[in-house]
Design an enzyme around this catalytic site. Structure first.
Site, PDB file in Angstrom:
ATOM      1  N   CYS A   1       6.248  12.053  -4.646  1.00  0.00           N
ATOM      2  CA  CYS A   1       5.232  11.012  -4.814  1.00  0.00           C
ATOM      3  C   CYS A   1       5.096  10.651  -6.286  1.00  0.00           C
ATOM      4  O   CYS A   1       5.030   9.473  -6.650  1.00  0.00           O
ATOM      5  CB  CYS A   1       3.891  11.476  -4.250  1.00  0.00           C
ATOM      6  SG  CYS A   1       3.937  11.869  -2.487  1.00  0.00           S
ATOM      7  N   ALA A   2       5.044  11.660  -7.121  1.00  0.00           N
ATOM      8  CA  ALA A   2       4.937  11.436  -8.561  1.00  0.00           C
ATOM      9  C   ALA A   2       6.135  10.636  -9.074  1.00  0.00           C
ATOM     10  O   ALA A   2       5.983   9.714  -9.884  1.00  0.00           O
ATOM     11  CB  ALA A   2       4.824  12.773  -9.296  1.00  0.00           C
TER      12      ALA A   2
END
Length: 166
Positions: free
Chosen positions: A60-61
């Site tokens: 996600c990052a």
């Protein structure tokens, strides 16, 4: 209902992503200052909806970093990061990473975005969070690309999403 995987194990969503050609559904999401944002707030802009389970996971990052770098520089385009994370966590992550070219929006209050866009996970240890997906909207709010990433741990197809804006 769609099926994706988490670590190779089947996980289900509550519905289907909006399809190419659909008009995007309105939403009410929380901004970093806890005020509310809706689709109308971004009228006239191309939008990349970067949808994911949690900012505090490596994939996600990375999607936030990648879209910040690649899409944010595109003409008349805004990247909206959408998750069920608290707005404070989204803000903290972007501040620590020096990410300034995206808009963080949280579905923490009601989860209605996840339900309306068909990305709410209905089972597994991530139940209630969003599946990883990308929905690209033109300046009129029409869906021009959508991808439900088949394995939650994998990154989306950035090039396909960005090419839809060409």
């Amino acid at each position: 209902m769609a099926t994706v995987t988490l670590g190779g194990n089947p996980v289900h969503t509550n519905g289907e992503l909006p399809a190419k050609g659909d008009h995007a559904k309105d939403f009410q999401l929380s901004k970093e200052d806890l005020s509310t944002a809706s689709l109308a707030d971004f009228a006239g802009h191309n939008l990349v909806l970067n949808i994911f389970p949690s900012i505090d996971t490596p994939t996600c990052a990375q999607s936030v970093r990648t879209f910040n770098q690649k899409a944010a520089a595109m003409h008349n385009t805004k990247v909206l990061n959408i998750s069920r994370d608290l707005p404070f966590a989204q803000k903290r992550f972007c501040a620590a990473e020096g990410i300034e070219n995206v808009v963080n929006l949280s579905d923490f209050k009601t989860g209605s975005f996840g339900k309306d866009y068909g990305v709410e996970l209905t089972d597994s240890k991530l139940a209630g969070l969003h599946a990883r997906a990308v929905v690209v909207l033109d300046a009129n709010g029409k869906v021009i690309h959508s991808e439900l990433v088949p394995e939650i741990a994998n990154e989306p197809n950035y090039e396909a999403a960005l090419n839809a804006l060409q």
